[in-house]
Design an enzyme around this catalytic site. Sequence first.
Site, mmCIF file in Angstrom:
data_model
loop_
_atom_site.group_PDB
_atom_site.id
_atom_site.type_symbol
_atom_site.label_atom_id
_atom_site.label_comp_id
_atom_site.label_asym_id
_atom_site.label_seq_id
_atom_site.Cartn_x
_atom_site.Cartn_y
_atom_site.Cartn_z
ATOM 1 N N ARG A 76 0.774 -1.206 -0.132
ATOM 2 C CA ARG A 76 0.006 0.086 0.049
ATOM 3 C C ARG A 76 0.919 1.288 -0.061
ATOM 4 O O ARG A 76 2.146 1.370 0.705
ATOM 5 C CB ARG A 76 -0.975 -0.010 1.099
ATOM 6 C CG ARG A 76 -1.774 -1.301 1.312
ATOM 7 C CD ARG A 76 -3.018 -0.944 2.364
ATOM 8 N NE ARG A 76 -1.979 -0.620 3.599
ATOM 9 C CZ ARG A 76 -1.582 -1.583 4.349
ATOM 10 N NH1 ARG A 76 -1.753 -3.164 3.886
ATOM 11 N NH2 ARG A 76 -1.121 -1.308 5.687
ATOM 12 N N ASP A 133 -1.550 2.303 -5.271
ATOM 13 C CA ASP A 133 -2.804 2.146 -4.984
ATOM 14 C C ASP A 133 -3.634 1.265 -6.105
ATOM 15 O O ASP A 133 -4.030 1.846 -7.105
ATOM 16 C CB ASP A 133 -3.374 3.741 -5.031
ATOM 17 C CG ASP A 133 -4.888 3.954 -4.603
ATOM 18 O OD1 ASP A 133 -5.500 2.944 -4.348
ATOM 19 O OD2 ASP A 133 -5.357 5.007 -4.692
ATOM 20 N N ARG A 192 -8.309 -12.957 -0.839
ATOM 21 C CA ARG A 192 -9.243 -14.172 -0.798
ATOM 22 C C ARG A 192 -9.690 -14.100 -2.181
ATOM 23 O O ARG A 192 -10.027 -13.401 -2.916
ATOM 24 C CB ARG A 192 -10.614 -13.538 0.325
ATOM 25 C CG ARG A 192 -10.416 -13.671 1.562
ATOM 26 C CD ARG A 192 -11.476 -13.622 2.548
ATOM 27 N NE ARG A 192 -11.439 -13.345 3.967
ATOM 28 C CZ ARG A 192 -12.381 -13.367 4.615
ATOM 29 N NH1 ARG A 192 -13.504 -13.643 4.375
ATOM 30 N NH2 ARG A 192 -12.200 -12.846 5.859
ATOM 31 N N ARG A 237 -11.924 -8.310 -8.621
ATOM 32 C CA ARG A 237 -12.885 -7.106 -8.362
ATOM 33 C C ARG A 237 -12.012 -5.837 -8.444
ATOM 34 O O ARG A 237 -12.381 -4.744 -9.013
ATOM 35 C CB ARG A 237 -13.508 -7.100 -7.066
ATOM 36 C CG ARG A 237 -14.574 -7.982 -6.757
ATOM 37 C CD ARG A 237 -15.356 -7.680 -5.590
ATOM 38 N NE ARG A 237 -14.736 -7.889 -4.414
ATOM 39 C CZ ARG A 237 -14.501 -8.790 -3.507
ATOM 40 N NH1 ARG A 237 -14.924 -10.071 -4.054
ATOM 41 N NH2 ARG A 237 -13.844 -8.886 -2.533
ATOM 42 N N HIS A 288 -7.174 -19.568 9.797
ATOM 43 C CA HIS A 288 -5.723 -19.297 10.026
ATOM 44 C C HIS A 288 -5.232 -20.732 9.927
ATOM 45 O O HIS A 288 -5.692 -21.651 9.923
ATOM 46 C CB HIS A 288 -5.458 -18.556 11.474
ATOM 47 C CG HIS A 288 -5.644 -16.878 11.300
ATOM 48 N ND1 HIS A 288 -4.746 -16.269 10.781
ATOM 49 C CD2 HIS A 288 -6.505 -16.213 11.970
ATOM 50 C CE1 HIS A 288 -5.242 -15.002 10.991
ATOM 51 N NE2 HIS A 288 -6.047 -14.998 11.677
ATOM 52 N N ASP A 289 -3.638 -20.597 10.252
ATOM 53 C CA ASP A 289 -3.075 -21.966 10.134
ATOM 54 C C ASP A 289 -3.638 -22.996 10.756
ATOM 55 O O ASP A 289 -3.956 -24.173 10.702
ATOM 56 C CB ASP A 289 -1.576 -21.562 10.772
ATOM 57 C CG ASP A 289 -0.704 -22.653 10.558
ATOM 58 O OD1 ASP A 289 -0.969 -23.678 11.449
ATOM 59 O OD2 ASP A 289 -0.044 -22.824 9.678
ATOM 60 N N ILE A 290 -4.110 -22.727 12.156
ATOM 61 C CA ILE A 290 -4.446 -23.791 13.140
ATOM 62 C C ILE A 290 -5.914 -24.287 12.414
ATOM 63 O O ILE A 290 -6.366 -25.415 12.856
ATOM 64 C CB ILE A 290 -4.927 -23.098 14.484
ATOM 65 C CG1 ILE A 290 -5.112 -24.235 15.470
ATOM 66 C CG2 ILE A 290 -5.995 -22.003 14.443
ATOM 67 C CD1 ILE A 290 -5.290 -23.718 16.629
ATOM 68 N N TYR A 348 -6.721 -24.531 9.021
ATOM 69 C CA TYR A 348 -6.265 -25.292 7.747
ATOM 70 C C TYR A 348 -5.875 -26.558 8.381
ATOM 71 O O TYR A 348 -6.312 -27.680 7.817
ATOM 72 C CB TYR A 348 -5.464 -24.450 7.082
ATOM 73 C CG TYR A 348 -5.681 -22.978 6.800
ATOM 74 C CD1 TYR A 348 -7.215 -22.782 6.337
ATOM 75 C CD2 TYR A 348 -4.684 -22.130 6.941
ATOM 76 C CE1 TYR A 348 -7.085 -21.404 6.281
ATOM 77 C CE2 TYR A 348 -5.294 -20.849 6.667
ATOM 78 C CZ TYR A 348 -6.345 -20.315 6.375
ATOM 79 O OH TYR A 348 -6.798 -18.998 6.254
ATOM 80 N N ASP A 394 0.921 -22.333 7.301
ATOM 81 C CA ASP A 394 1.525 -21.208 6.471
ATOM 82 C C ASP A 394 2.576 -21.332 5.798
ATOM 83 O O ASP A 394 2.784 -21.258 4.511
ATOM 84 C CB ASP A 394 1.530 -20.164 7.656
ATOM 85 C CG ASP A 394 0.223 -19.581 8.034
ATOM 86 O OD1 ASP A 394 -0.727 -19.889 7.560
ATOM 87 O OD2 ASP A 394 0.401 -18.653 9.160
#
Length: 397
Positions: free
Chosen positions: A59, A85, A110, A116, A151-153, A155, A181
């Site tokens: 960013r 941007d 995602r 989009r 999160h990793d846990i 997955y 991860d």
Amino acid sequence: MSRDGAREDPGTEASQDGGGRRTGPLAGIRVLELAGLAPGPFAGMMLADHGAEVLRIDRVSAVTAAGERPRPDAMDRGKRTIGLDLKSAEGVAAFKRLAAGADVVIEVFRPGVAERLGIGPDDLRAVNERLVYGRMTGWGQDGPLARTAGHDIDYVAIAGVLSMLGRAGDKPTPPINIIGDFAGGGLMLAYGVLLALFERERTGRGTVIDAAMVDGAALLFAMFAHSAQAGLWGPRGTNLLDTGAPMYDTYATADGGYVAVGALEPAFYEELLARTGLTDLPSRDDRANWPEIRRRLTAAFASKTRAEWERIFEGSDACVSPVLDIGEAVRHPHNAARGTYVEVGGVVQPAPAPRLLDGGREGGHGGLAPATRLHDLSAWGIAEEDAKALREAGVLA
């Protein structure tokens, strides 16, 4: 060698030739890495370590706040960073111009977000049909969970992996975020990029990589999944490799340290017994004896300090090692001799792996990219006058 045992960064000599060009097996490969959480940057780091030119897209606000100093994070080494941007039409157009001259894009959003924004696979391959588009997500691009957070846990739980981790009688224990991860995510994405680049040599076209952490975590446990289904792997914490066996576990020492014991093979186990003085232990072949063997080993290791046990087992094949923290690992003679850790820009970090040897000559790594006041993006398809206009408009940093 630095004073703490890590090899000092060899600088650009290890990763660039006399003309300033990057060297290594991926030299000439250009990668656009969209900023995101750890797995994407980890994949980009691995590619940069072996010669790829990685341009990180963050960013504008983040780049402006960071200033012009090099980033000390290991996963940013060897890369350059610009801010763009991507919510503006000008920023998207600039990104497409960068992608037109790139070989790889690493995207960590995602499913549906890149589309989009106008920088999805179809958008970019319209300007560069040879582009390899690597997508890194937890759940993958499709499936019932694809658009949900995780999160990793999560997955590794859905992959069936977490159920196998932990001690007997205790709840499942996540091993920080290495399996999902990094190993199941970033490493698999880097592997996928190499596969896609290899395929491109035959077809002339790029492809899209759907790297999902849940898939990668499941793959890492291929051997154990088979064993469990075949009835060869019991409940959590009762097996040979998951702390169920007393000869494959950690033990506390007298000074609060720990040693790791991996004496699986008979010859190694006999060496363990000889050096601990426990030659009268009952047979390990009978699992009913495992609690007694564990009790005796626990008492024995608690009777001496970790340093004393290191001296006792030095040079042996008992497969007993001290459990080191990171600071100690950097200074360990073996790691220091191999340069397993390096110091880059004053920051100690793991060295690139694996090593590619050419007639005994070891390859180098990229290190932190030197700070420059302005990045020259002309080689990426954005002329300096265009870059200046984008900077003045607040689209580029």
